[in-house]
Design a protein around this motif. Structure first.
Motif, PDB file in Angstrom:
ATOM      1  N   GLU A   1      31.691  26.633  55.128  1.00 32.92           N
ATOM      2  CA  GLU A   1      30.924  26.213  53.950  1.00 32.92           C
ATOM      3  C   GLU A   1      29.566  26.871  53.941  1.00 32.92           C
ATOM      4  O   GLU A   1      28.786  26.705  54.879  1.00 32.92           O
ATOM      5  CB  GLU A   1      30.732  24.689  53.966  1.00 32.92           C
ATOM      6  N   GLY A   2      29.300  27.610  52.903  1.00 38.84           N
ATOM      7  CA  GLY A   2      27.956  28.161  52.699  1.00 38.84           C
ATOM      8  C   GLY A   2      27.415  28.973  53.860  1.00 38.84           C
ATOM      9  O   GLY A   2      26.257  28.870  54.214  1.00 38.84           O
ATOM     10  N   LEU A   3      28.262  29.803  54.446  1.00 43.53           N
ATOM     11  CA  LEU A   3      27.850  30.567  55.617  1.00 43.53           C
ATOM     12  C   LEU A   3      26.944  31.738  55.223  1.00 43.53           C
ATOM     13  O   LEU A   3      27.314  32.595  54.446  1.00 43.53           O
ATOM     14  CB  LEU A   3      29.096  31.081  56.344  1.00 43.53           C
ATOM     15  N   HIS A   4      25.732  31.702  55.772  1.00 41.32           N
ATOM     16  CA  HIS A   4      24.786  32.799  55.571  1.00 41.32           C
ATOM     17  C   HIS A   4      24.424  33.351  56.940  1.00 41.32           C
ATOM     18  O   HIS A   4      24.228  32.596  57.876  1.00 41.32           O
ATOM     19  CB  HIS A   4      23.491  32.283  54.916  1.00 41.32           C
ATOM     20  N   LYS A   5      24.347  34.679  57.016  1.00 43.39           N
ATOM     21  CA  LYS A   5      23.946  35.268  58.302  1.00 43.39           C
ATOM     22  C   LYS A   5      23.072  36.480  58.035  1.00 43.39           C
ATOM     23  O   LYS A   5      23.430  37.344  57.231  1.00 43.39           O
ATOM     24  CB  LYS A   5      25.194  35.666  59.107  1.00 43.39           C
ATOM     25  N   SER A   6      21.932  36.533  58.713  1.00 37.56           N
ATOM     26  CA  SER A   6      21.056  37.696  58.588  1.00 37.56           C
ATOM     27  C   SER A   6      20.766  38.274  59.960  1.00 37.56           C
ATOM     28  O   SER A   6      20.648  37.549  60.942  1.00 37.56           O
ATOM     29  CB  SER A   6      19.721  37.283  57.970  1.00 37.56           C
ATOM     30  N   PHE A   7      20.668  39.579  60.015  1.00 39.72           N
ATOM     31  CA  PHE A   7      20.172  40.239  61.221  1.00 39.72           C
ATOM     32  C   PHE A   7      18.745  40.652  60.902  1.00 39.72           C
ATOM     33  O   PHE A   7      18.523  41.628  60.184  1.00 39.72           O
ATOM     34  CB  PHE A   7      21.022  41.473  61.557  1.00 39.72           C
TER      35      PHE A   7
ATOM     36  N   LEU B   1      25.727  38.152  55.440  1.00 37.53           N
ATOM     37  CA  LEU B   1      26.653  37.213  54.797  1.00 37.53           C
ATOM     38  C   LEU B   1      25.833  36.363  53.843  1.00 37.53           C
ATOM     39  O   LEU B   1      24.876  35.716  54.251  1.00 37.53           O
ATOM     40  CB  LEU B   1      27.336  36.317  55.835  1.00 37.53           C
ATOM     41  N   LYS B   2      26.230  36.391  52.584  1.00 39.87           N
ATOM     42  CA  LYS B   2      25.372  35.782  51.559  1.00 39.87           C
ATOM     43  C   LYS B   2      25.934  34.494  50.995  1.00 39.87           C
ATOM     44  O   LYS B   2      25.658  34.140  49.862  1.00 39.87           O
ATOM     45  CB  LYS B   2      25.152  36.801  50.438  1.00 39.87           C
ATOM     46  N   GLY B   3      26.707  33.799  51.790  1.00 34.08           N
ATOM     47  CA  GLY B   3      27.255  32.535  51.278  1.00 34.08           C
ATOM     48  C   GLY B   3      28.767  32.619  51.219  1.00 34.08           C
ATOM     49  O   GLY B   3      29.353  32.971  50.210  1.00 34.08           O
ATOM     50  N   ILE B   4      29.417  32.298  52.323  1.00 34.35           N
ATOM     51  CA  ILE B   4      30.882  32.391  52.386  1.00 34.35           C
ATOM     52  C   ILE B   4      31.446  30.981  52.419  1.00 34.35           C
ATOM     53  O   ILE B   4      31.005  30.141  53.201  1.00 34.35           O
ATOM     54  CB  ILE B   4      31.321  33.127  53.672  1.00 34.35           C
ATOM     55  N   ASP B   5      32.425  30.742  51.567  1.00 31.15           N
ATOM     56  CA  ASP B   5      33.176  29.480  51.588  1.00 31.15           C
ATOM     57  C   ASP B   5      34.641  29.830  51.728  1.00 31.15           C
ATOM     58  O   ASP B   5      35.150  30.679  51.017  1.00 31.15           O
ATOM     59  CB  ASP B   5      32.983  28.698  50.287  1.00 31.15           C
ATOM     60  N   CYS B   6      35.283  29.156  52.668  1.00 35.45           N
ATOM     61  CA  CYS B   6      36.651  29.580  52.959  1.00 35.45           C
ATOM     62  C   CYS B   6      37.385  28.449  53.663  1.00 35.45           C
ATOM     63  O   CYS B   6      36.777  27.650  54.367  1.00 35.45           O
ATOM     64  CB  CYS B   6      36.561  30.795  53.879  1.00 35.45           C
ATOM     65  N   GLU B   7      38.708  28.405  53.477  1.00 39.29           N
ATOM     66  CA  GLU B   7      39.500  27.428  54.211  1.00 39.29           C
ATOM     67  C   GLU B   7      40.759  28.106  54.702  1.00 39.29           C
ATOM     68  O   GLU B   7      41.331  28.951  54.003  1.00 39.29           O
ATOM     69  CB  GLU B   7      39.906  26.282  53.280  1.00 39.29           C
ATOM     70  N   VAL B   8      41.190  27.739  55.905  1.00 40.95           N
ATOM     71  CA  VAL B   8      42.446  28.280  56.406  1.00 40.95           C
ATOM     72  C   VAL B   8      43.295  27.113  56.882  1.00 40.95           C
ATOM     73  O   VAL B   8      42.838  26.277  57.663  1.00 40.95           O
ATOM     74  CB  VAL B   8      42.209  29.261  57.576  1.00 40.95           C
ATOM     75  N   ALA B   9      44.534  27.056  56.408  1.00 40.05           N
ATOM     76  CA  ALA B   9      45.427  25.966  56.803  1.00 40.05           C
ATOM     77  C   ALA B   9      46.123  26.324  58.102  1.00 40.05           C
ATOM     78  O   ALA B   9      46.186  27.491  58.502  1.00 40.05           O
ATOM     79  CB  ALA B   9      46.451  25.732  55.699  1.00 40.05           C
ATOM     80  N   GLU B  10      46.664  25.313  58.766  1.00 40.65           N
ATOM     81  CA  GLU B  10      47.356  25.563  60.021  1.00 40.65           C
ATOM     82  C   GLU B  10      48.569  26.453  59.781  1.00 40.65           C
ATOM     83  O   GLU B  10      49.330  26.250  58.836  1.00 40.65           O
ATOM     84  CB  GLU B  10      47.799  24.240  60.635  1.00 40.65           C
ATOM     85  N   GLY B  11      48.756  27.435  60.631  1.00 36.14           N
ATOM     86  CA  GLY B  11      49.906  28.314  60.488  1.00 36.14           C
ATOM     87  C   GLY B  11      49.726  29.415  59.462  1.00 36.14           C
ATOM     88  O   GLY B  11      50.610  30.255  59.271  1.00 36.14           O
ATOM     89  N   GLU B  12      48.570  29.424  58.806  1.00 39.70           N
ATOM     90  CA  GLU B  12      48.353  30.427  57.764  1.00 39.70           C
ATOM     91  C   GLU B  12      47.864  31.732  58.383  1.00 39.70           C
ATOM     92  O   GLU B  12      47.156  31.733  59.383  1.00 39.70           O
ATOM     93  CB  GLU B  12      47.289  29.886  56.782  1.00 39.70           C
ATOM     94  N   VAL B  13      48.233  32.846  57.757  1.00 39.74           N
ATOM     95  CA  VAL B  13      47.713  34.142  58.183  1.00 39.74           C
ATOM     96  C   VAL B  13      46.789  34.642  57.077  1.00 39.74           C
ATOM     97  O   VAL B  13      47.221  34.879  55.943  1.00 39.74           O
ATOM     98  CB  VAL B  13      48.846  35.167  58.410  1.00 39.74           C
ATOM     99  N   LEU B  14      45.534  34.777  57.401  1.00 45.97           N
ATOM    100  CA  LEU B  14      44.544  35.230  56.428  1.00 45.97           C
ATOM    101  C   LEU B  14      44.103  36.634  56.793  1.00 45.97           C
ATOM    102  O   LEU B  14      43.668  36.879  57.905  1.00 45.97           O
ATOM    103  CB  LEU B  14      43.341  34.293  56.463  1.00 45.97           C
ATOM    104  N   CYS B  15      44.241  37.567  55.875  1.00 42.79           N
ATOM    105  CA  CYS B  15      43.769  38.922  56.132  1.00 42.79           C
ATOM    106  C   CYS B  15      42.489  39.169  55.347  1.00 42.79           C
ATOM    107  O   CYS B  15      42.410  38.839  54.159  1.00 42.79           O
ATOM    108  CB  CYS B  15      44.828  39.949  55.730  1.00 42.79           C
ATOM    109  N   VAL B  16      41.507  39.744  56.004  1.00 42.45           N
ATOM    110  CA  VAL B  16      40.235  40.031  55.349  1.00 42.45           C
ATOM    111  C   VAL B  16      40.104  41.537  55.208  1.00 42.45           C
ATOM    112  O   VAL B  16      40.146  42.269  56.194  1.00 42.45           O
ATOM    113  CB  VAL B  16      39.050  39.479  56.176  1.00 42.45           C
ATOM    114  N   ILE B  17      39.986  41.994  53.981  1.00 41.29           N
ATOM    115  CA  ILE B  17      39.856  43.440  53.762  1.00 41.29           C
ATOM    116  C   ILE B  17      38.555  43.713  53.031  1.00 41.29           C
ATOM    117  O   ILE B  17      37.929  42.795  52.483  1.00 41.29           O
ATOM    118  CB  ILE B  17      41.047  43.994  52.933  1.00 41.29           C
ATOM    119  N   GLY B  18      38.143  44.961  53.049  1.00 45.23           N
ATOM    120  CA  GLY B  18      36.925  45.312  52.336  1.00 45.23           C
ATOM    121  C   GLY B  18      36.293  46.557  52.938  1.00 45.23           C
ATOM    122  O   GLY B  18      36.684  46.997  54.015  1.00 45.23           O
TER     123      GLY B  18
END
Lengths: 212, 241
Positions: free
Chosen positions: B6-12, B18-35
């Motif tokens: 929820e609302g993940l921000h990260k700065s170096f 990271l400018k505000g990430i909201d995400c959910e992953v269910a059990e057994g789910e495979v989530l691929c992140v591309i970009g």
């Protein structure tokens, strides 16, 4: 004058040099490992204390450390009077500790960051990572500079002659006042120093091969 | 939900990655992140097991709140396995010892049990014959498979993969992807940052497209690859597919 009669005192001096170098090497390594690990640790206090010690002792000539330990300490506190041999080993150890600390710190930091991360990702806390993953790899990196320093320590040990300790250098100087043959005497002294240093470099090479 | 972000921000420093990430992953789910590179995908993944710390936002993974006052990070990492782009096997230990180390020291498993578990995992990744060699003798693909076995040895509930095949020769990529496919079929919850679009299309339950520190679009592989809605997604896919 028959030179052979001067060999026993020179050999005795060489023996004492070897003893103080080994003693200072061992003690200095213990000090250096503790301080070097502290300087590479995440704790700012450990880093600060270690830095003060290392920076101070690396900034002062070993000769001053020895002279101070032998002549000045008893003036501060009479109970701080030690024998020449003890002072020699103490001074050399404290000096060696500072340099070895930097070698240890550098070796720890030279281990690729990914190693520490992989261990961290497996749930290992700092000291566990240090013990099982970082140190074995850091030791291998530390051997060449460590051996180099030990060889330098053999040569630095010649300074203990100024506090009157009869090491190889002082033995050589005493012998020349008697036999008036500095050329031959100091050639022998030089050869004896080489005989002490060279096995150290061979040891280093053997140890490196063993770790590979 | 096994992972909630929820609302993940990260700065170096001054750079906000990271400018505000909201995400959910269910059990057994495979989530691929591309970009594209620099989009923050790896940083996002590394925040999930707190290899990167963050001050703003909340991440709950496998029941642990990463920034909770009582949370023991080492306990979190026992439940969350991670596989890195550069394998990072411990070079001074044999393959089997690499796998056994964490279970024995962190999990307090006995040496025999750890070895049995390790051999079973090597069998799973197809490398039982390499148990007693040192990592330097292995190919990249073999090292990565050992790295997967090593992460699985802690019996995690979630596996994170940070571009696991990006540093591999094309010939060995397939072997590693096969192992990952097998894991997915067995029901492991996986978050995979990858450039392997074929893998994402075939194995992912959901695909996240990230760009410039934000999730631009997410959906099933069919949604993302066949009918991307956002312009940035479309232009990225045009370049990589």
């Amino acid at each position: 004058m028959d030179f052979v009669q001067f060999l026993p005192p020179l050999l005795r001096g060489a023996g004492l040099t070897l003893v103080i170098v080994v003693a200072a090497g061992v003690l200095g390594s213990l000090i250096g490992i503790v301080l070097g690990t502290a300087k590479a640790s995440p704790s700012w206090i450990a880093r600060a204390i270690s830095s003060i010690y290392v920076n101070f002792l690396r900034g002062v000539p070993i000769l001053i450390i020895l002279l101070f330990a032998y002549f000045a300490l008893p003036l501060i506190l009479p109970s701080l009077t030690f024998s020449r041999g003890f002072t020699a080993v103490m001074g050399l150890s404290v000096y060696a500790g500072a340099y070895i600390a930097e070698i240890v710190r550098g070796s720890i930091q030279a281990v690729p960051k990914g190693q520490s991360e992989a261990a961290e990702a497996l749930g290992m806390h700092y000291f566990m990572r240090l013990r099982y993953v970082i140190s074995p790899q850091a030791m291998k990196i530390a051997v060449p500079p460590g051996i180099g320093f030990l060889i330098a320590l053999v040569k630095a040990s010649s300074l203990v002659s100024v506090i009157g300790f009869v090491d190889l250098t002082r033995a050589g100087r005493i012998v020349t006042t008697i036999n008036q043959q500095p050329l031959l005497t100091f050639l022998i002294v030089g050869a004896l120093y080489f005989a002490i240093s060279y096995p150290i470099s061979l040891l280093g090479r053997w140890y490196e091969r063993k770790l590979a | 939900m096994i992972i909630t972000v929820e609302g993940l921000h990260k700065s170096f420093g001054k750079l906000e990655v990271l400018k505000g990430i909201d995400c959910e992953v269910a059990e057994g789910e495979v989530l691929c992140v591309i970009g594209p590179s620099g989009s923050g995908k790896s940083t996002f993944l590394r925040c999930l097991n707190f290899l990167e710390s963050f001050k703003e936002g909340q991440v709950t993974i496998g029941g642990h709140n990463l920034t909770g006052a009582k949370t023991n990070l080492n306990a979190v990492r026992k439940d969350v396995g991670m596989v890195f782009q550069s394998f990072t096997l411990f070079p001074h230990m044999k393959v089997i010892d690499n796998i056994m180390l964490a279970p024995m020291k962190v999990g307090r498993v006995s040496r025999d049990d750890a070895r049995a578990r390790g051999m079973a995992l090597l069998d799973k990744v197809g490398l039982t014959n390499k148990a007693d060699v040192f990592p330097s003798t292995l190919s990249g693909g073999q090292m990565q498979r050992v790295a997967i076995a090593r992460a699985l040895a802690m019996e995690p509930t979630v596996m994170l993969f940070d571009e696991p095949t990006s540093a591999l020769d094309p010939e060995t990529v397939g072997d590693v992807l096969d192992v990952m496919k097998k894991l997915a079929q067995e029901g492991m919850t996986m978050v995979v940052v990858t450039h392997e679009m074929g893998f994402a299309r075939e194995v992912a339950d959901r695909v996240l497209f990230m760009d410039d520190g934000l999730i631009v679009e997410q959906g099933t592989p069919a949604d993302i690859f066949d009918s991307p809605q956002q312009v940035r997604t479309q232009s990225f896919l045009k370049k990589v597919l």
